[in-house]
Design a protein around this motif. Structure first.
Motif, PDB file in Angstrom:
ATOM      1  N   SER A 127       0.855  -1.181   0.000  1.00 17.85           N
ATOM      2  CA  SER A 127       0.000   0.000   0.000  1.00 17.85           C
ATOM      3  C   SER A 127       0.891   1.230   0.000  1.00 17.85           C
ATOM      4  O   SER A 127       1.824   1.329   0.805  1.00 17.85           O
ATOM      5  N   ILE A 128       0.613   2.176  -0.899  1.00 18.04           N
ATOM      6  CA  ILE A 128       1.403   3.393  -1.011  1.00 18.04           C
ATOM      7  C   ILE A 128       0.466   4.587  -0.856  1.00 18.04           C
ATOM      8  O   ILE A 128      -0.456   4.765  -1.659  1.00 18.04           O
ATOM      9  N   ALA A 129       0.705   5.387   0.173  1.00 14.57           N
ATOM     10  CA  ALA A 129      -0.127   6.564   0.432  1.00 14.57           C
ATOM     11  C   ALA A 129       0.214   7.677  -0.553  1.00 14.57           C
ATOM     12  O   ALA A 129       1.384   7.917  -0.849  1.00 14.57           O
ATOM     13  N   LEU A 130      -0.821   8.329  -1.084  1.00 13.93           N
ATOM     14  CA  LEU A 130      -0.665   9.446  -2.010  1.00 13.93           C
ATOM     15  C   LEU A 130      -1.706  10.509  -1.695  1.00 13.93           C
ATOM     16  O   LEU A 130      -2.787  10.200  -1.187  1.00 13.93           O
ATOM     17  N   GLU A 131      -1.383  11.743  -2.024  1.00  9.58           N
ATOM     18  CA  GLU A 131      -2.349  12.828  -1.908  1.00  9.58           C
ATOM     19  C   GLU A 131      -3.460  12.605  -2.932  1.00  9.58           C
ATOM     20  O   GLU A 131      -3.226  11.996  -3.986  1.00  9.58           O
ATOM     21  N   PRO A 132      -4.658  13.093  -2.688  1.00 11.87           N
ATOM     22  CA  PRO A 132      -5.731  12.957  -3.679  1.00 11.87           C
ATOM     23  C   PRO A 132      -5.335  13.567  -5.019  1.00 11.87           C
ATOM     24  O   PRO A 132      -4.664  14.599  -5.074  1.00 11.87           O
ATOM     25  N   GLY A 133      -5.705  12.888  -6.107  1.00 10.82           N
ATOM     26  CA  GLY A 133      -5.411  13.389  -7.446  1.00 10.82           C
ATOM     27  C   GLY A 133      -5.327  12.268  -8.459  1.00 10.82           C
ATOM     28  O   GLY A 133      -5.600  11.106  -8.165  1.00 10.82           O
ATOM     29  N   LEU A 134      -4.921  12.634  -9.669  1.00  8.63           N
ATOM     30  CA  LEU A 134      -4.729  11.686 -10.771  1.00  8.63           C
ATOM     31  C   LEU A 134      -3.250  11.374 -10.904  1.00  8.63           C
ATOM     32  O   LEU A 134      -2.415  12.283 -10.821  1.00  8.63           O
ATOM     33  N   TYR A 135      -2.922  10.108 -11.137  1.00  2.00           N
ATOM     34  CA  TYR A 135      -1.535   9.678 -11.251  1.00  2.00           C
ATOM     35  C   TYR A 135      -1.397   8.652 -12.371  1.00  2.00           C
ATOM     36  O   TYR A 135      -2.368   8.018 -12.771  1.00  2.00           O
ATOM     37  N   ILE A 136      -0.160   8.471 -12.817  1.00  3.13           N
ATOM     38  CA  ILE A 136       0.186   7.384 -13.733  1.00  3.13           C
ATOM     39  C   ILE A 136       1.071   6.425 -12.957  1.00  3.13           C
ATOM     40  O   ILE A 136       2.116   6.813 -12.430  1.00  3.13           O
ATOM     41  N   LEU A 137       0.651   5.171 -12.876  1.00  2.30           N
ATOM     42  CA  LEU A 137       1.404   4.118 -12.215  1.00  2.30           C
ATOM     43  C   LEU A 137       2.088   3.304 -13.299  1.00  2.30           C
ATOM     44  O   LEU A 137       1.426   2.767 -14.196  1.00  2.30           O
ATOM     45  N   GLN A 138       3.415   3.236 -13.256  1.00  2.00           N
ATOM     46  CA  GLN A 138       4.156   2.426 -14.218  1.00  2.00           C
ATOM     47  C   GLN A 138       4.547   1.130 -13.520  1.00  2.00           C
ATOM     48  O   GLN A 138       5.247   1.143 -12.508  1.00  2.00           O
ATOM     49  N   LEU A 139       4.051   0.023 -14.068  1.00  2.00           N
ATOM     50  CA  LEU A 139       4.222  -1.292 -13.463  1.00  2.00           C
ATOM     51  C   LEU A 139       4.452  -2.302 -14.578  1.00  2.00           C
ATOM     52  O   LEU A 139       3.641  -2.389 -15.507  1.00  2.00           O
ATOM     53  N   ASN A 140       5.561  -3.028 -14.504  1.00  2.01           N
ATOM     54  CA  ASN A 140       5.890  -4.036 -15.531  1.00  2.01           C
ATOM     55  C   ASN A 140       5.893  -3.447 -16.936  1.00  2.01           C
ATOM     56  O   ASN A 140       5.416  -4.067 -17.874  1.00  2.01           O
ATOM     57  N   GLY A 141       6.402  -2.222 -17.074  1.00  2.00           N
ATOM     58  CA  GLY A 141       6.530  -1.608 -18.392  1.00  2.00           C
ATOM     59  C   GLY A 141       5.241  -1.038 -18.965  1.00  2.00           C
ATOM     60  O   GLY A 141       5.226  -0.589 -20.104  1.00  2.00           O
ATOM     61  N   LYS A 142       4.166  -1.048 -18.193  1.00  2.00           N
ATOM     62  CA  LYS A 142       2.884  -0.528 -18.678  1.00  2.00           C
ATOM     63  C   LYS A 142       2.418   0.593 -17.758  1.00  2.00           C
ATOM     64  O   LYS A 142       2.600   0.533 -16.556  1.00  2.00           O
ATOM     65  N   GLY A 143       1.794   1.608 -18.353  1.00  2.00           N
ATOM     66  CA  GLY A 143       1.248   2.718 -17.581  1.00  2.00           C
ATOM     67  C   GLY A 143      -0.210   2.499 -17.284  1.00  2.00           C
ATOM     68  O   GLY A 143      -0.977   2.023 -18.141  1.00  2.00           O
ATOM     69  N   HIS A 144      -0.616   2.843 -16.069  1.00  2.00           N
ATOM     70  CA  HIS A 144      -2.003   2.722 -15.646  1.00  2.00           C
ATOM     71  C   HIS A 144      -2.424   4.038 -14.996  1.00  2.00           C
ATOM     72  O   HIS A 144      -1.728   4.526 -14.096  1.00  2.00           O
ATOM     73  N   LYS A 145      -3.531   4.598 -15.425  1.00  2.00           N
ATOM     74  CA  LYS A 145      -4.043   5.824 -14.827  1.00  2.00           C
ATOM     75  C   LYS A 145      -4.785   5.444 -13.549  1.00  2.00           C
ATOM     76  O   LYS A 145      -5.616   4.534 -13.561  1.00  2.00           O
ATOM     77  N   ILE A 146      -4.468   6.126 -12.438  1.00  2.00           N
ATOM     78  CA  ILE A 146      -5.141   5.848 -11.169  1.00  2.00           C
ATOM     79  C   ILE A 146      -5.681   7.146 -10.572  1.00  2.00           C
ATOM     80  O   ILE A 146      -5.139   8.220 -10.816  1.00  2.00           O
ATOM     81  N   VAL A 147      -6.737   7.031  -9.795  1.00  2.00           N
ATOM     82  CA  VAL A 147      -7.347   8.168  -9.102  1.00  2.00           C
ATOM     83  C   VAL A 147      -7.273   7.890  -7.611  1.00  2.00           C
ATOM     84  O   VAL A 147      -7.699   6.840  -7.146  1.00  2.00           O
ATOM     85  N   ILE A 148      -6.724   8.850  -6.872  1.00  6.42           N
ATOM     86  CA  ILE A 148      -6.676   8.740  -5.411  1.00  6.42           C
ATOM     87  C   ILE A 148      -7.659   9.761  -4.852  1.00  6.42           C
ATOM     88  O   ILE A 148      -7.605  10.929  -5.212  1.00  6.42           O
ATOM     89  N   ARG A 149      -8.555   9.301  -3.993  1.00  6.97           N
ATOM     90  CA  ARG A 149      -9.567  10.195  -3.400  1.00  6.97           C
ATOM     91  C   ARG A 149      -9.305  10.432  -1.950  1.00  6.97           C
ATOM     92  O   ARG A 149      -8.696   9.726  -1.274  1.00  6.97           O
TER      93      ARG A 149
END
Length: 59
Positions: free
Chosen positions: A37-59
């Protein structure tokens, strides 16, 4: 997903990088096998995992 954090489950240790939508690197680390688990401030992020980008939303 946990409020204010992203949870990542992997079967093996994995390198991850998380960027803001402006391209600013917020997290770069190797996570162990299992769930992390990785804590982040609320917002939109790009998670790069295994060479692929994934858009994530933190609320």
């Amino acid at each position: 997903m946990t409020q204010g954090a992203v949870e990542i489950s992997t079967e093996q240790p994995t390198d991850i990088t998380i960027y803001t939508m402006q391209g600013i690197q917020k997290v770069a680390r190797r996570i162990p096998a299992g769930t992390a688990s990785i804590a982040l401030e609320p917002g939109l992020y790009i998670l790069q995992l295994n060479g692929k980008g994934h858009k994530i939303v933190i609320r």
